[in-house]
Enzyme design. Structure first.
Site, PDB file in Angstrom:
ATOM      1  N   HIS A  20      35.914  48.325  16.266  1.00 32.10           N
ATOM      2  CA  HIS A  20      34.284  48.453  15.786  1.00 32.10           C
ATOM      3  C   HIS A  20      34.134  48.135  14.233  1.00 32.10           C
ATOM      4  CE1 HIS A  20      35.527  52.402  13.995  1.00 32.10           C
ATOM      5  NE2 HIS A  20      36.035  52.878  14.882  1.00 32.10           N
ATOM      6  N   HIS A  23      36.983  49.650  11.811  1.00 32.67           N
ATOM      7  CA  HIS A  23      38.310  48.848  12.074  1.00 32.67           C
ATOM      8  C   HIS A  23      38.087  47.488  11.128  1.00 32.67           C
ATOM      9  CE1 HIS A  23      38.506  51.161  15.908  1.00 32.67           C
ATOM     10  NE2 HIS A  23      39.162  51.718  15.072  1.00 32.67           N
ATOM     11  N   CYS A 128      42.672  69.558  18.087  1.00 27.26           N
ATOM     12  CA  CYS A 128      41.725  68.654  18.439  1.00 27.26           C
ATOM     13  C   CYS A 128      42.553  67.210  18.904  1.00 27.26           C
ATOM     14  CB  CYS A 128      41.140  68.169  17.038  1.00 27.26           C
ATOM     15  SG  CYS A 128      39.943  66.735  17.422  1.00 27.26           S
ATOM     16  N   CYS A 131      41.695  64.212  16.705  1.00 29.49           N
ATOM     17  CA  CYS A 131      42.598  63.715  15.526  1.00 29.49           C
ATOM     18  C   CYS A 131      44.114  63.865  15.787  1.00 29.49           C
ATOM     19  CB  CYS A 131      42.375  65.009  14.511  1.00 29.49           C
ATOM     20  SG  CYS A 131      40.568  64.953  14.082  1.00 29.49           S
ATOM     21  N   CYS A 145      36.258  71.039  15.207  1.00 26.99           N
ATOM     22  CA  CYS A 145      36.909  70.183  14.418  1.00 26.99           C
ATOM     23  C   CYS A 145      35.962  69.622  13.557  1.00 26.99           C
ATOM     24  CB  CYS A 145      37.263  68.991  15.303  1.00 26.99           C
ATOM     25  SG  CYS A 145      37.966  67.544  14.226  1.00 26.99           S
ATOM     26  N   HIS A 148      35.242  65.722  14.107  1.00 23.44           N
ATOM     27  CA  HIS A 148      34.594  65.191  15.285  1.00 23.44           C
ATOM     28  C   HIS A 148      33.485  66.331  15.802  1.00 23.44           C
ATOM     29  CE1 HIS A 148      38.540  63.009  15.630  1.00 23.44           C
ATOM     30  NE2 HIS A 148      37.851  62.068  16.116  1.00 23.44           N
ATOM     31  N   LYS A 297      14.662  49.854   8.623  1.00 24.59           N
ATOM     32  CA  LYS A 297      13.747  49.746  10.098  1.00 24.59           C
ATOM     33  C   LYS A 297      14.892  48.744  10.924  1.00 24.59           C
ATOM     34  CE  LYS A 297       9.067  49.422   8.893  1.00 24.59           C
ATOM     35  NZ  LYS A 297       8.220  48.391   8.299  1.00 24.59           N
ATOM     36  N   LYS A 300      17.650  50.081  13.158  1.00 22.33           N
ATOM     37  CA  LYS A 300      17.646  50.836  14.404  1.00 22.33           C
ATOM     38  C   LYS A 300      18.308  50.020  15.647  1.00 22.33           C
ATOM     39  CE  LYS A 300      13.548  53.301  13.425  1.00 22.33           C
ATOM     40  NZ  LYS A 300      12.139  53.390  13.381  1.00 22.33           N
TER      41      LYS A 300
HETATM   42  O1  ME8 Z   1      43.250  56.830  12.787  1.00 23.36           O
HETATM   43  N1  ME8 Z   1      34.023  53.604   8.534  1.00 23.36           N
HETATM   44  O2  ME8 Z   1      43.290  54.891  14.239  1.00 23.36           O
HETATM   45  P1  ME8 Z   1      41.854  54.608  14.451  1.00 23.36           P
HETATM   46  C1  ME8 Z   1      35.294  53.169   7.896  1.00 23.36           C
HETATM   47  N2  ME8 Z   1      45.699  55.288  14.942  1.00 23.36           N
HETATM   48  N3  ME8 Z   1      36.347  52.906   8.311  1.00 23.36           N
HETATM   49  C2  ME8 Z   1      36.732  53.423   9.634  1.00 23.36           C
HETATM   50  C3  ME8 Z   1      35.457  54.068  10.321  1.00 23.36           C
HETATM   51  C4  ME8 Z   1      34.088  54.296   9.396  1.00 23.36           C
HETATM   52  N4  ME8 Z   1      33.218  54.803  10.189  1.00 23.36           N
HETATM   53  N5  ME8 Z   1      36.165  54.300  11.379  1.00 23.36           N
HETATM   54  C5  ME8 Z   1      37.359  53.919  11.436  1.00 23.36           C
HETATM   55  C6  ME8 Z   1      43.841  56.114  13.855  1.00 23.36           C
HETATM   56  N6  ME8 Z   1      37.682  53.376  10.286  1.00 23.36           N
HETATM   57  C7  ME8 Z   1      45.367  56.154  13.891  1.00 23.36           C
HETATM   58  C8  ME8 Z   1      46.118  55.493  12.559  1.00 23.36           C
HETATM   59  S1  ME8 Z   1      48.095  54.745  10.935  1.00 23.36           S
HETATM   60  C9  ME8 Z   1      49.614  55.223  11.199  1.00 23.36           C
HETATM   61  C10 ME8 Z   1      47.625  55.451  12.683  1.00 23.36           C
HETATM   62  C11 ME8 Z   1      38.922  52.881  10.050  1.00 23.36           C
HETATM   63  O3  ME8 Z   1      41.684  53.715  15.603  1.00 23.36           O
HETATM   64  C12 ME8 Z   1      39.766  53.465   8.662  1.00 23.36           C
HETATM   65  O4  ME8 Z   1      40.482  52.684   8.245  1.00 23.36           O
HETATM   66  O5  ME8 Z   1      41.068  55.980  14.595  1.00 23.36           O
HETATM   67  C13 ME8 Z   1      40.360  54.351   9.484  1.00 23.36           C
HETATM   68  O6  ME8 Z   1      41.418  55.080   8.413  1.00 23.36           O
HETATM   69  C14 ME8 Z   1      41.005  53.978  10.951  1.00 23.36           C
HETATM   70  O7  ME8 Z   1      39.846  53.106  11.069  1.00 23.36           O
HETATM   71  C15 ME8 Z   1      41.308  54.847  11.987  1.00 23.36           C
HETATM   72  O8  ME8 Z   1      41.267  54.018  13.000  1.00 23.36           O
END
Ligand code: ME8
Length: 631
Positions: A20, A23, A128, A131, A145, A148, A297, A300
């Protein structure tokens, strides 16, 4: 001297959900940084991958009715494919289910166990699953949490623990003596904040009776490794720790890029794990903020982060990438909306950069190759040279701290200055006077030079557009930062006129406030008078008119504009017969770039009003000769 070797990692993403926006941001930011360092001639190694063990994935797989491995295979492939499509230049993609990784995790566990760093004990606490960690009483908000906002589960069980608490003092000292270890500073302060509370030991195992989907502990097969202990090690397992040549070469130059959500594991668990295992620490942790969805707008229509990511297909990779890098102040949160993306695409990319590239290449292509520019540089040319040098050093300075937004703002100041330079130098006026040819050549040379500078320095940020700019200038070498210098060019090759680098998006917002596909509608954008003054409207007399073969809509008009006769293709055939048009006077845009429509070059555009499908040609209420200006 700056470190010329650079090893950069992204988080490895959980495979419980598809890629997403968040990422994509982290991966694009890392990619822009790696491309920038490569452009500067550095040795770069860029790692990303997927984090595939743990409860979260086991639960998602069970819900989907497949094995965890099958589930991980599918989602990991989706990540890999997304990065391929976005043109991400990672050197490796690590999956934590690979043997090369599992072996290193087990070796490090064994090493720590043998050294007495791991013990067996019992712990009860609030956990959690989102996390994958326990929360302390202090961290829990309303029994939930804090990340979350979901209920926590109380878990009490016997597990193996890593003696993390004994490194608390050491870590505080490390952070104090190495202020740049975690940046931006707010996150260093946040970690120091955690460390003001007593640090607990870290539970690093899960009993197989509860969770089978993990790496077995080498010293007790009734347990698997806790997912964070497994995941963090990817940064060294990918390099072939402990004996791999890549490990030896790259680990001393390691930097991590992460989001603020995973600061604690990276800022506390990982350095203490490394220290206890006798592995040198990484050099720097770079922490970005979070994207939220919101805004105007149109947003949305973007209900979630997956949909937001899909906008990359709608607006193009460069535009999406540019928006993310330009909009977020590194380290702070930012708000994503389709409206804001379209705003930047139109203003920064289509207008500022796109117009400059098309104006410059149109002029350059019209005048052909310049073998040896005649005129001497004037203070105006000199100013562009100086600005280019200043921009390059400012970009370098900002990129050292991952401040993409500031680097881009600096480049856009330069683009603005070059646009103003062209306006002031007015090469189209110089071209009218043969005596001004040397000055014209010098102006064109400065312009080509500035464009080449942009074709190089923009490469990390908008790679496709930068390659097109270089291509139009016949610059075929590998781009290098050291060639981003204005003032060296004395000749200009034959330049190709560029098609629009970024098409403007005219977005139509429907009643529900949802955006629809870009549509040709009246643009609400207000333009400065200067822009309007560039448009040359003239009276033209139609001297011949015929239908374009195989087209229902197009007429080919031959018009007289002053002494000149030219061809204009007009989309009026459904409402105007050709013959009665002959002899009529119409209004045209006379200085449009030529466009080829169904094989006929059109030099201008006939103006007509339109209302609910009816077209009405603009006519004159007094007779004036063809060629008269319309003002
Ligand atoms: O935490 N805005 O994986 P994950 C900005 N597997 N960046 C975001 C975001 C958002 N709304 N949502 C996710 C993990 N990210 C573990 C990591 S590392 C050894 C293990 C990005 O799939 C951001 O870089 O939940 C965040 O740190 C990462 O995705 C978490 O990805």
């Amino acid at each position: 001297m700056a470190d010329r070797t650079f090893y950069l990692t992204t988080p490895i993403y959980y495979v419980n959900a598809r890629p997403h926006l968040g990422h994509a941001y982290a991966t694009i930011a890392a990619d822009a940084m790696c491309r920038y360092r490569r452009l500067g001639g550095d040795r770069v190694y860029f790692l990303t991958g997927t984090d595939e063990h743990g409860d979260k994935i086991a639960q998602a797989a069970a819900k989907a009715g497949v094995t965890p491995q099958a589930y991980a295979d599918e989602i990991s492939a989706a990540f890999r494919e997304s990065w391929r499509q976005l043109g991400i230049t990672n050197d490796d993609f690590l999956r934590t289910t690979e043997v090369r990784h599992k072996q290193v995790v087990q070796a490090i566990l064994q090493k720590l166990y043998d050294a007495g760093e791991i013990y067996f004990g019992e712990y009860g606490g609030w956990y959690c699953y989102g996390c994958e960690r326990f929360y302390t009483e202090k961290e829990i908000v309303d029994g939930k949490c804090p990340d979350h906002q979901t209920a926590l589960t109380f878990i009490k069980e016997k597990n193996y623990f890593f003696k993390m608490s004994k490194y608390q003092e050491w870590l505080v000292r490390h952070l104090e003596t190495n202020p740049g270890f975690i940046q931006p500073e707010r996150y260093r302060n946040e970690v120091l904040g955690f460390l003001r509370e007593p640090l607990q030991d870290l539970s690093i195992s899960r009993p197989t009776s509860r969770l089978k989907w993990g790496i077995p502990l080498p010293f007790d097969n009734q347990y698997v490794t806790y997912v964070w202990f497994d995941a963090l090690i990817n940064y060294v397992s990918a390099l072939g720790y402990p004996d791999g040549a890549l490990y030896t070469e790259l680990w001393p130059h390691a930097e991590h890029l992460i989001g603020k959500d995973i600061l604690k594991p990276h800022g506390v668990y990982w350095p203490t794990m490394l220290h206890a295992a006798g592995i040198p620490l990484y050099q720097r942790l770079n922490v970005h903020g979070y994207w939220s969805l919101g805004g105007g707008k149109m947003s949305k229509s973007v209900g979630n982060v997956v949909e937001a990511f899909q906008l990359t297909d709608k607006y193009g990779h460069d535009a999406f990438r540019y928006f993310l890098l330009r909009e977020m102040n590194f380290g702070l949160d930012a708000s994503f909306s389709e409206e804001a993306l379209v705003g930047r695409l139109n203003a920064d990319l289509a207008n500022d950069l796109g117009n400059l590239a098309s104006r410059a290449t149109t002029l350059l292509s019209r005048f052909g190759a310049i073998k040896e520019a005649g005129g001497q540089p004037t203070p105006e040319d000199q100013q562009i040279r100086v600005l280019a040098a200043e921009t390059r050093s400012a970009v370098d300075h900002e990129m050292a701290d991952f401040a993409f937004q500031k680097a881009l703002a600096g480049i856009w100041e330069f683009i603005g200055a070059v646009n103003r330079y062209v306006d002031a130098a007015a090469p189209w006026e110089l071209a009218k006077d043969p005596a001004k040819r040397p000055r014209l050549e010098r102006v064109l040379c400065t312009l080509a030079d500035a464009l080449q500078f942009l074709g190089i320095i923009l490469d990390p940020f908008v790679p496709e557009a930068a390659a097109k700019i270089r291509g139009a200038l016949g610059f075929t070498k590998q781009p290098r930062l050291e060639d981003a210098v204005v003032g060296r060019l004395t000749s200009v090759p034959a330049v190709e006129k560029m098609a629009a680098l970024f098409p403007r998006i005219e977005a139509k917002v429907s009643e529900e406030g949802k955006s629809t596909a870009p549509a040709a509608s009246a643009s609400p954008v207000k333009i400065p008078m200067d822009d309007f003054m560039k448009v040359e409207l003239r009276v033209a007399e139609v001297v011949a008119a015929e239908r374009m073969p195989k087209s229902k809509k197009l007429l080919k008009l031959t018009v007289k504009v002053g002494d000149e006769t030219r061809t204009v293709v007009a989309g009026i055939a459904e409402q105007y017969e050709p013959e009665p048009l002959v002899g009529r006077k119409v209004v045209i845009v006379a200085n449009l770039q030529p466009a080829t429509l169904m094989g006929v070059e059109s030099n201008g555009m006939v103006l007509a009003a339109s209302h609910e499908g009816t077209l009405s040609l603009l006519t004159l209420d007094k007779d004036v000769p063809p060629g008269s200006k319309v003002t």
